[in-house]
Write an enzyme that holds these catalytic residues in place. Structure first.
Site, PDB file in Angstrom:
ATOM      1  N   GLU A 134      -0.450   3.388  -3.966  1.00  0.00           N
ATOM      2  CA  GLU A 134       0.366   4.185  -4.878  1.00  0.00           C
ATOM      3  C   GLU A 134       1.661   4.706  -4.252  1.00  0.00           C
ATOM      4  OE1 GLU A 134      -2.407   7.067  -6.513  1.00  0.00           O
ATOM      5  OE2 GLU A 134      -3.731   5.478  -7.234  1.00  0.00           O
ATOM      6  N   ASN A 189      -1.212  -1.448  -3.349  1.00  0.00           N
ATOM      7  CA  ASN A 189      -1.978  -1.281  -4.581  1.00  0.00           C
ATOM      8  C   ASN A 189      -1.347  -0.145  -5.384  1.00  0.00           C
ATOM      9  OD1 ASN A 189      -4.507  -1.780  -6.075  1.00  0.00           O
ATOM     10  ND2 ASN A 189      -5.210   0.219  -5.306  1.00  0.00           N
ATOM     11  N   HIS A 229      -5.850   0.834 -14.676  1.00  0.00           N
ATOM     12  CA  HIS A 229      -6.456   1.990 -15.361  1.00  0.00           C
ATOM     13  C   HIS A 229      -5.783   2.101 -16.737  1.00  0.00           C
ATOM     14  CE1 HIS A 229      -8.870   3.312 -12.055  1.00  0.00           C
ATOM     15  NE2 HIS A 229      -7.826   3.324 -11.238  1.00  0.00           N
ATOM     16  N   ASP A 254     -10.411  -0.153 -15.688  1.00  0.00           N
ATOM     17  CA  ASP A 254     -11.230   0.534 -16.686  1.00  0.00           C
ATOM     18  C   ASP A 254     -10.363   0.778 -17.921  1.00  0.00           C
ATOM     19  OD1 ASP A 254      -9.764   2.751 -15.646  1.00  0.00           O
ATOM     20  OD2 ASP A 254     -11.521   3.641 -14.683  1.00  0.00           O
TER      21      ASP A 254
END
Ligand code: 9MR
Length: 458
Positions: free
Chosen positions: A157, A198, A234, A265
């Protein structure tokens, strides 16, 4: 003569449909998300975390063949591995690695350098000391897990949502150069691991993924080791699907790096309903199809497989139901089957019931309900079964009996109350699912043969 012909035709039809049922059974027994992904040269994985590893119903599914990869949700992060400077703790991360090794799963290491879950001592270092602390942390952790993880999220991030560099102790001390330094340090500690950056909200085309794209190009131009880019995934159905995800993954792949969906998810505003479930299923399908379509997409990881252990409700109040298994460890057929189809699999049709679903014009089934049994997962000594109960409107309260012929023993059952006496398992509704449709699931032991039981519903 006519009667004899009709009887003969019926016998042929019965034999054909018995064969069809047997084929679906065989397919369902061997087809898992991992086996389907592997057939396309990819993995399908689930994150996990240490508290969950003592939940045996949970681990039975995690290690039962659906997943060929795992990522520790928390136990390899800085606050877990180096809570005080120079003092390292690998116990929790090792437990995940050991579980994975015992269940044929590979491990993504997550994560070496991140602004979050960072112990206070790092944030209070004088800027002149941050680089040494970061390099030592990477070296110790990546050396410990050398040969045990196939990939590392070296940097997690690094960007704000507008694509600017996120402020952290690392960027404050070293500017954007911390990323190159972290990657080089990781390569020196573990030359075989694939080194990733990532991030989230980089799944589609946009300012943030442009920033990532430009970073990768610039690292490559400087000769910095960068092997892959992780797209967390996400997603939330109320915010729409990311723009042109497949094209986005492809442009990174075209730079010569691997890509992976690392934390998928798909959350929704609760409560769940059939429409939201259907939208969620299209999101799962779209993500998996995007990965399947991009040769260098190495795999998909969901951020744990069950709502029981999802991070979502703790972070987004009123949201959840983000994963393909519900909080009772029952598969959600809509999301799960969407993933199966996207991976090129055959969606298992219910089979093994003594009472097939009635045609809409048929009279109500005797007993007033229909139960459809299926095996949703099966491994050496155990299997997971699922039974769907339907009935015409107006029925309240149901009782299903399953009579097994091969000594199968139920060890745990959810969304129903059960008793087993010899070969017969009797399941009745619980207070909140008395009105069909209802689905219950269970875990059971088997050996030798695992034939479908005789099923009745009343
Ligand atoms: O799943 C993790 C959750 O248990 C932690 O409380 C949370 C703390 O930040 O981190 C979660 O995992 C995050 C991952 O490490 C990085 N991307 C976002 C994930 C969800 O927050």
């Amino acid at each position: 003569m006519r009667r004899a012909l009709l009887a003969g035709a019926a016998a042929v039809l019965a034999a054909v449909s018995a064969t069809a049922v047997a084929m679906v059974h065989a397919e369902a027994a061997t087809q898992t998300l991992q086996s389907l992904a592997a057939a396309k040269g990819k993995y399908f994985g689930s994150a996990t975390d240490n508290p969950e590893l003592s939940d045996t119903a949970y681990t039975a599914i995690l290690g039962g063949g659906e997943f060929g990869q795992t990522t520790p949700g928390n136990s390899m992060k800085w606050d877990a591995t180096e809570p005080t400077r120079g003092s390292f703790s690998f116990t929790r991360g090792d437990a995940v690695v050991d579980f994975a090794a015992a269940h044929n799963m590979k491990v993504r290491g997550h994560t070496l350098v991140w602004h979050s879950q960072l112990p206070g001592w790092v944030s209070s270092l004088p800027t002149g000391d941050v680089q040494a602390a970061m390099e030592n942390h990477i070296t110790q952790v990546a050396t410990h897990y050398r040969g045990k993880v196939f990939a590392w999220d070296v940097v997690n991030e690094p960007f704000n949502d507008d694509g600017t560099l996120r402020t952290s102790p690392f960027s404050t001390a070293m500017g954007v150069g911390y990323i190159a330094d972290a990657l080089r340090t990781a390569r020196a500690a573990d030359p075989d691991a694939k080194l990733y950056i990532n991030d989230y909200n980089t799944d589609g085309l946009g300012a943030k993924s442009d920033a990532m794209y430009n970073l990768v190009k610039s690292l490559q131009a400087q000769g910095v080791p960068i092997d892959g880019v992780g797209f967390q995934g996400h997603l939330a159905i109320q915010y729409g699907f990311p723009s042109q995800m497949q094209q986005n993954l492809q442009r990174f792949a075209d730079l010569g790096v691997d890509v992976a969906i690392t934390e998928l998810d798909v959350r929704m505003v609760l409560p769940r309903d059939a429409t939201k479930d259907a939208t969620q299923a299209t999101y799962y399908s779209n993500v998996v199809k995007a990965c399947v379509a991009v040769t260098r997409c190495v795999g998909v990881t969901i951020w744990d497989y069950t709502d029981k252990y999802s991070w979502v409700p703790n972070t987004f109040s009123g949201q959840g139901a983000a994963l393909p298994w519900d909080e009772n460890l029952a598969k959600k057929p809509t999301a799960y089957n969407a993933i199966v189809s996207a991976l090129g699999g055959v969606v298992p049709s219910p089979s093994g019931s003594t009472s097939p679903p009635p045609a809409s014009s048929s009279p109500p089934p005797s007993g007033g309900c229909t139960a459809v049994y299926q095996v949703v997962n099966q491994w050496n000594t155990g299997f997971q079964g699922e039974v769907s109960v339907t009935a015409p409107a107006g029925k309240t309260g149901w009782k299903v009996t399953l009579t097994f012929a091969n000594g199968q023993t139920v060890t745990q059952l959810w969304n129903g109350s059960y008793a087993q006496s010899g070969s017969t398992v009797t399941v009745t509704n619980v207070s909140w699912n008395a009105t069909p449709p209802a689905t219950f699931g269970f875990l059971a032991n088997w050996s030798g043969t695992n034939a479908a039981p005789a099923v009745t519903c009343a």
